[in-house]
Design a protein around this motif. Structure first.
Motif, mmCIF file in Angstrom:
data_model
loop_
_atom_site.group_PDB
_atom_site.id
_atom_site.type_symbol
_atom_site.label_atom_id
_atom_site.label_comp_id
_atom_site.label_asym_id
_atom_site.label_seq_id
_atom_site.Cartn_x
_atom_site.Cartn_y
_atom_site.Cartn_z
ATOM 1 N N PHE A 257 -156.746 17.148 19.236
ATOM 2 C CA PHE A 257 -156.778 16.345 18.004
ATOM 3 C C PHE A 257 -156.459 14.876 18.330
ATOM 4 C CE2 PHE A 257 -153.929 14.498 14.693
ATOM 5 C CZ PHE A 257 -154.902 14.229 13.735
ATOM 6 N N GLN A 258 -155.435 14.675 19.154
ATOM 7 C CA GLN A 258 -155.085 13.307 19.547
ATOM 8 C C GLN A 258 -156.218 12.656 20.326
ATOM 9 O OE1 GLN A 258 -151.187 13.010 21.437
ATOM 10 N NE2 GLN A 258 -150.508 14.763 20.263
ATOM 11 N N MET A 259 -156.848 13.455 21.171
ATOM 12 C CA MET A 259 -157.984 12.951 21.930
ATOM 13 C C MET A 259 -159.105 12.523 20.978
ATOM 14 S SD MET A 259 -160.240 15.216 24.573
ATOM 15 C CE MET A 259 -162.002 14.955 24.635
ATOM 16 N N ALA A 260 -159.337 13.358 19.982
ATOM 17 C CA ALA A 260 -160.385 13.056 19.002
ATOM 18 C C ALA A 260 -160.061 11.763 18.253
ATOM 19 C CB ALA A 260 -160.527 14.219 18.021
ATOM 20 N N MET A 261 -158.802 11.561 17.939
ATOM 21 C CA MET A 261 -158.386 10.361 17.221
ATOM 22 C C MET A 261 -158.527 9.114 18.093
ATOM 23 S SD MET A 261 -157.375 11.082 14.079
ATOM 24 C CE MET A 261 -156.398 9.649 13.622
ATOM 25 N N LEU A 262 -158.162 9.246 19.362
ATOM 26 C CA LEU A 262 -158.124 8.071 20.247
ATOM 27 C C LEU A 262 -159.479 7.759 20.880
ATOM 28 C CD1 LEU A 262 -154.677 8.888 21.871
ATOM 29 C CD2 LEU A 262 -155.159 6.866 20.509
ATOM 30 N N GLU A 263 -160.394 8.724 20.851
ATOM 31 C CA GLU A 263 -161.731 8.558 21.409
ATOM 32 C C GLU A 263 -161.738 7.888 22.779
ATOM 33 O OE1 GLU A 263 -163.670 6.503 18.143
ATOM 34 O OE2 GLU A 263 -164.383 8.441 17.378
ATOM 35 N N PRO A 264 -161.148 8.545 23.767
ATOM 36 C CA PRO A 264 -161.083 7.932 25.106
ATOM 37 C C PRO A 264 -162.438 7.914 25.808
ATOM 38 C CG PRO A 264 -160.301 10.186 25.189
ATOM 39 C CD PRO A 264 -160.553 9.892 23.742
ATOM 40 N N LYS A 265 -162.533 7.061 26.820
ATOM 41 C CA LYS A 265 -163.752 7.066 27.644
ATOM 42 C C LYS A 265 -163.690 8.195 28.651
ATOM 43 C CE LYS A 265 -164.441 2.104 27.328
ATOM 44 N NZ LYS A 265 -163.857 0.880 27.917
ATOM 45 N N LEU A 266 -162.477 8.380 29.183
ATOM 46 C CA LEU A 266 -162.302 9.456 30.154
ATOM 47 C C LEU A 266 -161.191 10.379 29.680
ATOM 48 C CD1 LEU A 266 -162.786 10.728 33.011
ATOM 49 C CD2 LEU A 266 -160.921 9.246 33.811
ATOM 50 N N ALA A 267 -161.526 11.650 29.491
ATOM 51 C CA ALA A 267 -160.502 12.622 29.083
ATOM 52 C C ALA A 267 -160.247 13.582 30.228
ATOM 53 C CB ALA A 267 -160.970 13.385 27.852
ATOM 54 N N ILE A 268 -158.975 13.745 30.560
ATOM 55 C CA ILE A 268 -158.608 14.704 31.606
ATOM 56 C C ILE A 268 -157.897 15.853 30.906
ATOM 57 C CG2 ILE A 268 -157.319 15.030 33.746
ATOM 58 C CD1 ILE A 268 -157.284 11.842 33.835
ATOM 59 N N LEU A 269 -158.456 17.026 30.996
ATOM 60 C CA LEU A 269 -157.853 18.185 30.332
ATOM 61 C C LEU A 269 -157.118 19.005 31.383
ATOM 62 C CD1 LEU A 269 -160.867 19.286 28.078
ATOM 63 C CD2 LEU A 269 -159.169 17.489 27.673
ATOM 64 N N ASP A 270 -155.799 18.860 31.406
ATOM 65 C CA ASP A 270 -155.007 19.527 32.434
ATOM 66 C C ASP A 270 -154.598 20.915 31.958
ATOM 67 O OD1 ASP A 270 -153.458 20.170 34.562
ATOM 68 O OD2 ASP A 270 -151.877 18.695 34.178
ATOM 69 N N GLU A 271 -155.250 21.927 32.530
ATOM 70 C CA GLU A 271 -154.939 23.330 32.195
ATOM 71 C C GLU A 271 -154.893 23.546 30.685
ATOM 72 O OE1 GLU A 271 -154.127 25.730 34.664
ATOM 73 O OE2 GLU A 271 -153.807 24.481 36.414
ATOM 74 N N THR A 272 -155.846 22.984 30.012
ATOM 75 C CA THR A 272 -155.863 23.107 28.560
ATOM 76 C C THR A 272 -156.029 24.554 28.115
ATOM 77 O OG1 THR A 272 -156.601 20.850 28.272
ATOM 78 C CG2 THR A 272 -157.130 22.343 26.491
ATOM 79 N N ASP A 273 -156.617 25.357 28.982
ATOM 80 C CA ASP A 273 -156.860 26.755 28.603
ATOM 81 C C ASP A 273 -155.635 27.646 28.747
ATOM 82 O OD1 ASP A 273 -157.098 26.118 31.262
ATOM 83 O OD2 ASP A 273 -158.506 27.731 31.712
ATOM 84 N N SER A 274 -154.602 27.171 29.474
ATOM 85 C CA SER A 274 -153.459 28.074 29.660
ATOM 86 C C SER A 274 -152.729 28.261 28.341
ATOM 87 C CB SER A 274 -152.513 27.536 30.742
ATOM 88 O OG SER A 274 -151.869 26.376 30.294
ATOM 89 N N GLY A 275 -152.356 29.472 28.072
ATOM 90 C CA GLY A 275 -151.625 29.781 26.835
ATOM 91 C C GLY A 275 -152.491 29.867 25.601
ATOM 92 N N LEU A 276 -153.812 29.860 25.760
ATOM 93 C CA LEU A 276 -154.680 29.947 24.587
ATOM 94 C C LEU A 276 -155.297 31.332 24.457
ATOM 95 C CD1 LEU A 276 -156.807 26.667 24.505
ATOM 96 C CD2 LEU A 276 -154.679 27.198 23.346
#
Lengths: 250, 437
Positions: free
Chosen positions: A157-176
């Motif tokens: 959600f924060q990423m969506a709000m900030l609209e970065p040029k480069l997004a690094i998703l660090d282990e975003t899948d863990s715990g999901l």
């Protein structure tokens, strides 16, 4: 967009990254995979500008500029975003207040006025819908008492709000769980464009079924030992990491 | 001549000048004897171990500042909380300023202590309450001896006062150093409700020492919310002595916000004289330079089934010093007491100091009492998290510090006041961000 050249980095005397080379162009999705302790999280922290990591050699070039001397917030202002593996709980700061401050400080750095409250609200509504986030959730203290899935959704959600040029998703899948994973991945996919890039750091192939990478890199012992297409991820899923270790003779 | 001698000799002049009924006169005479005997507290007194008045007492204070300093509303406008309709009791150099004030006798008394001490119609209230809560410690005694002016608030039974009452003491610095001794008496009768905001504001850099006494009586089921805003100049010092007596089922809260001033000592004392009483003591202290803020609290649980909640947050920078000494006494009869106390501190400089000491004296066996104090630094991982989202270091720290204080702020019941305090905090932390979204 991002060019990493011969990057060596570590904590105090311990060297973790031992010569990383990586180039990410706008519109691309890169996956970085590797066994535990291979340096995946260090790499994302070093790009985001975490101070405790010391860069001893090499360069990180973002849009033609060496960003090594920049503070974490200055890197964020340039459009680098990292989704944390373990988002930090901050009692007393609401999700809304936090993101509002982040956006307005980023605008300030660019010489822009604060975003009008009305626009901010509209944006928050739009992006929270995208991530299927309940509005009530936004007035809660940042990450405090959030479930693993809620934390990760909040990161995107924060990423969506900030609209970065480069997004690094660090282990975003863990715990999901699978539903949360789908929502998160769907969010990332909707935000993807030819002007931005994503680096997905993961141990497992699972997330890559949803966020399909253009390139897959295998990190081992602080180096990228193998790069390939998305097929490489499947191969790793089937065979594990041992064959790579053997191949590189480690 | 040292300050004590000066005060003792001034008392004779003072006593001759004032016409007052014999009750108050007797109280004053006893009080000056008490002060003469005890003198100013020193670090040898256990309760003053970490706070020294030595330097402050070396100033040559004017004990009766020159009268009639013309202060226009526009000079002091910014110190008022405008956006609320309120009663105002305003003092300038210890003297009542009628044109800045807005008092009333319409159904309640919001007026001057000097009037209450002199007019026969207040005699009964004065004899029943004046100096009935204050202790005979040296500084309250000194105040009692010189008690003449301050706020007098009497709320009759069953009144909910919608307009908060602002009590503001200005000092104009027309003397090279000024000592002020305001005396407030607040009586809130059964089932009544009142909100009071108090602040002290020096308008120059001349030293000011205020030794204030406030007595509050909350009768059965009365509700009193008291807010102290301590944001004075770096040359102004305050010794605040507040004594609160509560009757059955009354609810009293005191919030103390300490940001300014050279030395502040808050002696805050609650006495629970009935069952099912609720007392709340909360504070936020954010100081730097060489500022010193000392919270010395006492909650005396005398009867069963009562509660007290203490929550003090402190942030100390530069060479600032904080003291927290929180005493909770639970008498043998006070079964089923719930007493909570928390004191959390953040040191943001190597030279800052906090001395924190909870003191529990529990004589009852069926009670819930908890206390906890912490001293720490700002969470580095939280700072990095915020910075990685584009929030610069200074703003990230400010946001964390604000969040740290938020538990206390959230119970401020006047939104405009909360907004004002939030602004002061942003200013104190040197940032321009709206915390309260």
């Amino acid at each position: 967009m991002l060019k990493i050249e011969n990057l060596h980095a570590g904590v105090e005397d311990k060297s973790i990254l031992k010569g990383i080379n990586l180039e990410v162009k706008a519109g691309e999705v890169h996956a970085i995979m590797g066994p535990n302790g291979s340096g995946k999280s260090t790499l994302s922290s070093v790009i985001a500008g975490k101070e405790e990591y010391e860069v001893s050699e090499g360069h990180i070039i973002f849009e033609g500029e060496d960003i090594e001397e920049l503070e974490a917030d200055e890197r964020a202002h340039k459009g680098i975003f990292m989704s944390f593996q373990y988002p930090v709980e901050i009692p007393g700061v609401s999700v809304t207040n936090f993101i509002k401050t982040a956006i307005n400080e980023t605008r300030k750095a660019k010489g822009l006025e604060d975003m009008p409250a009305k626009d901010m609200l509209k944006l928050i509504r739009e992006k929270s819908d995208l991530l299927e986030i309940d509005r009530k959730f936004l007035s809660r203290s940042l990450n405090e008492g959030f479930s693993g899935g809620e934390k990760k959704r909040n990161e995107i959600f924060q990423m969506a709000m900030l609209e970065p040029k480069l997004a690094i998703l660090d282990e975003t899948d863990s715990g999901l769980d699978i539903d949360a994973l789908r929502i998160v991945a769907n969010g990332v996919n909707k935000l993807k464009s030819k002007n931005n890039a994503v680096i997905v750091i993961t141990h497992y192939q699972r997330l890559l079924d949803y966020i399909v990478p253009d390139y897959v890199h295998v990190l081992h012992n602080g180096k990228i030992v193998k790069s390939g297409s998305k097929e490489l991820a499947h191969e790793l899923e089937e065979k594990g990491y041992d064959w790579i270790k053997e191949e590189v003779g480690a | 001549m040292d300050l004590k001698e000066k005060l003792l000799s001034s008392f004779l002049v003072f006593e001759n000048q004032t016409e007052i009924d014999s009750y108050v006169s007797d109280v004053r005479n006893d009080a000056i004897k008490m002060f003469e005997k005890k003198g100013f507290p020193t670090k040898k007194d256990e309760a003053w171990k970490y706070t020294s008045l030595n330097k402050l007492l070396k100033e040559d204070y004017s004990v009766f500042p020159k009268q009639e300093n013309a202060l226009e509303y526009r000079d002091v406008e910014k110190y008022f909380i405008h956006d609320i309709d309120s009663y105002k009791i305003i003092f300038v150099d210890g003297k009542y300023s009628s044109h800045l004030s807005e008092t009333t006798h319409d159904g309640l008394d919001v007026c001057l202590m000097s009037a209450a001490l002199n007019k026969p119609k207040y005699r009964l209230v004065i004899e029943n309450y004046f100096n009935k809560a204050a202790t005979t410690d040296s500084l309250p005694s000194l105040n009692t001896a010189f008690s003449k002016e301050g706020a007098y608030i009497h709320i009759p039974k069953g009144k909910i006062i919608e307009k908060p009452i602002q009590i503001i003491h200005f000092s104009t610095g027309n003397e090279s150093a000024t000592m002020l001794q305001p005396r407030n008496l607040i009586v809130v009768e059964e089932n009544s409700h009142v909100q009071i905001i108090e602040c002290h504001q020096s308008l120059t850099s001349n030293p000011v020492l205020t030794n204030s006494v406030t007595e509050i009586f909350a009768k059965k089921r009365a509700i009193v919310d008291y807010y102290k805003i301590q944001n004075d100049t770096q040359e102004a010092s305050l010794i605040d002595n507040t004594f609160i007596k509560q009757k059955q089922e009354s609810i009293v809260s005191v919030h103390t916000f300490s940001f300014g001033g050279k030395l502040i000592r808050n002696n805050l004392n609650f006495y629970q004289e009935g069952e099912r009483i609720d007392s709340t003591l909360k504070g936020v202290t954010i100081i730097g330079n060489k500022q010193h803020v000392d919270h010395n609290t006492l909650v005396h649980h005398i009867e069963p089934n009562c509660e007290s909640h203490q929550d003090y947050k402190g942030i100390f920078g530069d060479s600032a010093t904080g003291v927290f000494n929180g005493k909770v006494v639970v008498e043998k009869e006070a079964q089923k007491t719930n007493a909570f106390q928390a004191n959390n501190n953040i040191l943001i400089s190597d030279k800052a100091t906090i001395n924190t000491k909870p003191q529990l004296e529990i004589f009852a066996d069926d009670v819930k009492c908890s206390h906890g104090c912490t001293v720490g630094q700002l969470d580095e991982s939280a700072l990095f998290y915020m910075r990685s989202r584009g929030i610069p270091e200074k703003e990230a720290k400010a946001l964390l510090m604000y969040a740290f204080s938020n538990n206390v702020l959230s119970s401020v019941k006047i939104p405009e006041l909360k907004h004002r305090i939030t602004k002061i905090i942003a200013n104190q932390l040197g940032v321009n961000i709206g915390f309260d979204l």
